[in-house]
Each structure stands twice: as structure tokens, then as C-alpha cells.
Write a protein that holds these residues in place. Structure first.
Motif, PDB file in Angstrom:
ATOM      1  N   ALA A   1      23.745  22.342   0.354  1.00  0.00           N
ATOM      2  CA  ALA A   1      22.768  21.682   1.238  1.00  0.00           C
ATOM      3  C   ALA A   1      22.913  22.182   2.669  1.00  0.00           C
ATOM      4  CB  ALA A   1      22.951  20.165   1.178  1.00  0.00           C
ATOM      5  N   SER A   2      24.152  22.380   3.118  1.00  0.00           N
ATOM      6  CA  SER A   2      24.302  22.852   4.500  1.00  0.00           C
ATOM      7  C   SER A   2      23.802  24.294   4.627  1.00  0.00           C
ATOM      8  CB  SER A   2      25.734  22.679   4.999  1.00  0.00           C
ATOM      9  OG  SER A   2      26.587  23.541   4.300  1.00  0.00           O
ATOM     10  N   ARG A   3      23.943  25.079   3.554  1.00  0.00           N
ATOM     11  CA  ARG A   3      23.393  26.441   3.580  1.00  0.00           C
ATOM     12  C   ARG A   3      21.865  26.413   3.603  1.00  0.00           C
ATOM     13  NH1 ARG A   3      26.536  30.653   0.727  1.00  0.00           N
ATOM     14  NH2 ARG A   3      28.711  30.180   1.035  1.00  0.00           N
TER      15      ARG A   3
ATOM     16  N   GLN B   1      14.658  23.138   7.675  1.00  0.00           N
ATOM     17  CA  GLN B   1      15.029  21.793   8.099  1.00  0.00           C
ATOM     18  C   GLN B   1      14.064  20.781   7.496  1.00  0.00           C
ATOM     19  OE1 GLN B   1      15.223  23.602  11.678  1.00  0.00           O
ATOM     20  NE2 GLN B   1      17.202  24.197  10.855  1.00  0.00           N
ATOM     21  N   GLY B   2      14.584  19.617   7.234  1.00  0.00           N
ATOM     22  CA  GLY B   2      13.714  18.503   6.860  1.00  0.00           C
ATOM     23  C   GLY B   2      13.167  18.530   5.451  1.00  0.00           C
ATOM     24  N   LEU B   3      13.725  19.382   4.559  1.00  0.00           N
ATOM     25  CA  LEU B   3      13.258  19.348   3.170  1.00  0.00           C
ATOM     26  C   LEU B   3      13.728  18.066   2.506  1.00  0.00           C
ATOM     27  CD1 LEU B   3      13.847  22.902   1.625  1.00  0.00           C
ATOM     28  CD2 LEU B   3      11.801  21.967   2.690  1.00  0.00           C
ATOM     29  N   GLN B   4      12.859  17.545   1.618  1.00  0.00           N
ATOM     30  CA  GLN B   4      13.235  16.315   0.919  1.00  0.00           C
ATOM     31  C   GLN B   4      12.772  16.350  -0.524  1.00  0.00           C
ATOM     32  OE1 GLN B   4      11.861  12.996   3.299  1.00  0.00           O
ATOM     33  NE2 GLN B   4      13.899  12.910   4.219  1.00  0.00           N
TER      34      GLN B   4
ATOM     35  N   ARG C   1      14.704  21.946  -5.404  1.00  0.00           N
ATOM     36  CA  ARG C   1      14.451  23.340  -5.828  1.00  0.00           C
ATOM     37  C   ARG C   1      15.173  24.329  -4.930  1.00  0.00           C
ATOM     38  NH1 ARG C   1       8.949  21.758  -6.197  1.00  0.00           N
ATOM     39  NH2 ARG C   1       8.765  20.718  -8.201  1.00  0.00           N
ATOM     40  N   ALA C   2      15.147  24.056  -3.628  1.00  0.00           N
ATOM     41  CA  ALA C   2      15.841  24.954  -2.694  1.00  0.00           C
ATOM     42  C   ALA C   2      17.345  24.939  -2.964  1.00  0.00           C
ATOM     43  CB  ALA C   2      15.552  24.531  -1.257  1.00  0.00           C
ATOM     44  N   LEU C   3      17.860  23.767  -3.325  1.00  0.00           N
ATOM     45  CA  LEU C   3      19.295  23.661  -3.626  1.00  0.00           C
ATOM     46  C   LEU C   3      19.669  24.442  -4.880  1.00  0.00           C
ATOM     47  CD1 LEU C   3      19.888  19.879  -2.815  1.00  0.00           C
ATOM     48  CD2 LEU C   3      21.078  21.803  -1.762  1.00  0.00           C
TER      49      LEU C   3
END
Ligand code: MG
Length: 379
Positions: free
Chosen positions: A230-232, A238-241, A247-249
């Protein structure tokens, strides 16, 4: 290693030899170095040996049936989660990425990846445990061992020989999984598939569990591996939820693990001076996660074990699956005439217990359910 005397090498087509010489690293497994096949076959005009292995595996009945076999969650739970076929394809794609980055033999890697779960019975590890208990007096059942039986015996594709007659390197690579001989003594191609399996299931089991509501994203973000992912991700976005963040994770988790494996492998190749496939076989495993990442993966796996693999809904389905497989085992043992002829014939040489398990292990979840209801469920 499989008995060298039992194999006959088949020359690779000149175009394949030239292509591999131009593209593969010195430590890769070259087609020209293959120990060959158990049953002698003429070379193919333009396909290399590992390319033929890959095609044989892909065209096998056992491979197609992976589509209706449980990975972790059964088909009753919906259509989002992975089954054993989509898991296998994810393993193959991660393994190919690693192979290409390291200039390994991609055909061999893909063959090993597509074959790695061919021996899985219906209902995932619940099915495996049930068959293992049934065969306790006959040496037990393991999906890895069963995979070799599929490759060497149970698939019937050719009139001249049993099994798929794949190259010795496929059998050796698969056999390493049985003895868990994974810390040393394997081609880098074999190591890459093992690592890709772990990247795939660690990532997709968590994703499937989120989709099924067995876990929340907040809980996963308490686990160090996901927290760091998540920090990567936040560095770039910013601000994805919600699902967009999820999906980004997932993307980040796979990319991070694969990049780590490539860097580790490159370091290991230099450190152990691995300059040939033979050197790789004499060296410790070099395709493995770096120690901080490995510890984080283990922590995630412990979490998934407690919260997902031991979830009440998963355990309930597990109990149902096991009792139906056990009933079927007893049922076919008592009435072997209910099995197809080719299995009944094998009982004379392999014993009725092993043969019934071969038959059951080849079934898909839904075929096993149908046969159980048709033949054995109490009226
Ligand atoms: Mg697997």
C-alpha cells in the motif's frame, strides 16, 4: 532423478538449437541437452522437445478438467474466484515473465507450470486429504505423485505408449515437488515455476477471500506485506479506495515479488558462479524471495491459513467434499463394475484401491458430485 538409462534423447531441430543459442543464458536448459523421452520418437520438423511437451500437456484431458476443479473455493461460491485452471495460467504467466527476464528456456518453464497441478483431485486439498486417508495402507495419495502418474501412465493420447512421453526434464522437475527437493539440485527453470506458484496463490487467495467477503481490505492492510504494498502504491497514486485500490495493490504485490525474485536470482547466479544447467543442478536454490519479503509472505500465509483456509464456510464445504469422496471410494471398491473398463483393467496390476483413487482423482468437482448423487447418495 529419473533413471538416465531409461531415456532416449531426440535431436532438437536445427532452427530451435540456433534460436536458443542466440537467446538463452548459459545457465539455461537447452533443448539440445535434454535427456530425451522414455519411448523413442522421431524428432519433429520444427518444434523443439519442450515445445512439444507443452503442447501435449495443454491438449491433455487432465489439463482441460482443471477448469472444473477447486483451487481453494468451490464453484458453489460464485464465478469470480480462481479455479485450478486459472490458477495454473496465472502461475504460467508469472513463470514466463521470470524466465524471459532471466533468459531461461521458456518452453520448459511453461510446460512445467502448465503441468504442475495436473494431479490434483476434485475439491482441492480437502479432496487430496480424503484420498490420502483412503490409501493409508497403500502408501497414501499426494497430488504431486499423482501428477507423475498422469504424465507417465493415466493420460492415453498415443497408440504406441502410455502417458504423454514428456521429456525427462519435465518428469525430474515435477518429481522435485514430491520429495520437496526444492532447496537444492534443480534447474533454474524448475525453481522459477515453484516461486511463481507461491507468488500466484499468495496474491490470488487473498483477492478471492476479499471478493467473497471472508476478509476486509482493512484487515489485510494490517499484514506487513500488504501494508508495504500500500505504501508503494501511494507513491504513484493518492486517494485510491475500494476496488480500485485493491486492483492496484494486487498489481503491486505481483510486480514487487517478481522483481525481487529476478534480483535475487541474478545475485545467486553470480554468487554461486552458475554457468551451465549442470551448475544449476549442483547449486542451492537461487530463485527465492529475499529474507524480509519471505518473512512477510510467511506472515500473510499464516493469516490466510487461519482466516481463509480454516473459515467456517470453507470447512463446511470441506467436510461435505471429504465425506462424499470417502463414500465414493468405498462404493467403487465394493462395485468396481461401476468404473470405466480401462480403470477396471488397471486394477489387476495396480491394485483396486489405487485404481479407484486414480478414477476419483481424475474427476472434476461437478462430475464427482453428479456421480455421487447418481450412484451413492442415500435415497
Ligand atoms: Mg499450484
Amino acid at each position: 532423478m529419473t533413471d538416465p538409462a531409461a531415456f532416449t534423447s531426440v535431436p532438437a531441430p536445427a532452427a530451435i538449437v540456433a534460436r536458443e543459442r542466440a537467446t538463452l543464458a548459459p545457465y539455461a536448459m537447452y533443448s539440445s541437452g535434454s535427456r530425451g523421452r522414455r519411448y523413442a520418437e522421431p524428432p519433429h520438423a520444427y518444434r523443439g522437445p519442450f515445445q512439444r511437451d507443452r503442447d501435449r500437456i495443454l491438449h491433455s484431458g487432465a489439463f482441460r478438467r482443471l477448469a472444473y476443479k477447486t483451487q481453494v473455493f468451490t464453484g458453489d461460491l460464485g464465478d469470480y474466484h480462481r479455479n485450478r485452471l486459472t490458477h495454473t495460467l496465472e502461475v504460467a504467466t508469472v513463470a514466463r515473465t521470470l524466465a524471459r527476464a532471466l533468459r531461461l528456456n521458456e518452453d520448459l518453464v511453461e510446460s512445467l507450470a502448465l503441468a504442475h497441478d495436473l494431479g490434483h483431485p476434485p475439491y482441492g486439498h480437502a479432496g487430496e486429504d480424503a484420498l490420502h486417508a483412503c490409501l493409508a495402507a497403500q502408501g497414501g495419495f499426494s497430488h504431486n505423485r499423482q501428477g507423475l502418474r498422469v504424465l507417465e501412465l493415466l493420460e492415453q493420447r498415443y497408440p504406441e505408449f502410455p502417458g504423454l512421453n514428456v521429456s525427462a526434464e519435465i518428469l525430474d522437475g515435477h518429481a522435485a515437488r514430491i520429495d520437496k527437493h526444492l532447496d537444492t539440485g534443480n534447474l533454474i527453470e524448475v525453481q522459477v515455476v515453484e516461486a511463481a506458484d507461491s507468488v500466484a496463490y499468495d496474491t490470488h487467495d487473498a483477492d478471492d477471500a476479499l471478493e467473497l467477503g471472508l476478509l476486509t481490505l482493512e484487515e489485510l492492510l494490517d499484514i506487513p506485506l500488504w501494508r508495504e504494498a500500500a505504501s508503494r502504491v501511494r507513491v504513484r497514486y493518492q486517494g485510491l479506495q475500494g476496488k480500485t485500490l485493491r486492483r492496484a495493490l494486487l498489481h503491486e504485490l505481483i510486480d514487487w515479488q517478481v522483481s525481487d525474485l529476478v534480483a535475487q536470482a541474478e545475485r545467486g547466479i553470480i554468487e554461486h558462479a552458475i554457468g551451465s544447467a549442470d551448475d544449476a543442478r549442483k547449486s542451492p536454490t537461487i530463485v527465492r524471495a529475499s529474507s524480509p519479503l519471505l518473512e512477510q509472505k510467511r506472515e500473510l500465509e499464516r493469516f490466510l491459513f487461519d482466516r481463509v483456509y480454516r473459515h467456517a464456510d470453507v470447512l463446511r464445504l470441506r467436510d461435505e467434499a471429504q465425506s462424499s469422496l470417502q463414500a465414493m471410494y468405498q462404493g467403487y471398491l465394493a462395485r468396481p463394475e461401476l468404473m470405466p473398463e480401462r480403470f477396471r483393467e488397471r486394477a489387476a496390476s495396480d491394485g483396486i484401491e489405487r485404481t479407484v483413487c486414480d478414477y476419483l482423482a481424475g474427476m472434476t468437482d461437478r462430475y464427482a458430485e453428479r456421480e455421487y448423487r447418481r450412484l451413492f447418495a442415500a435415497a
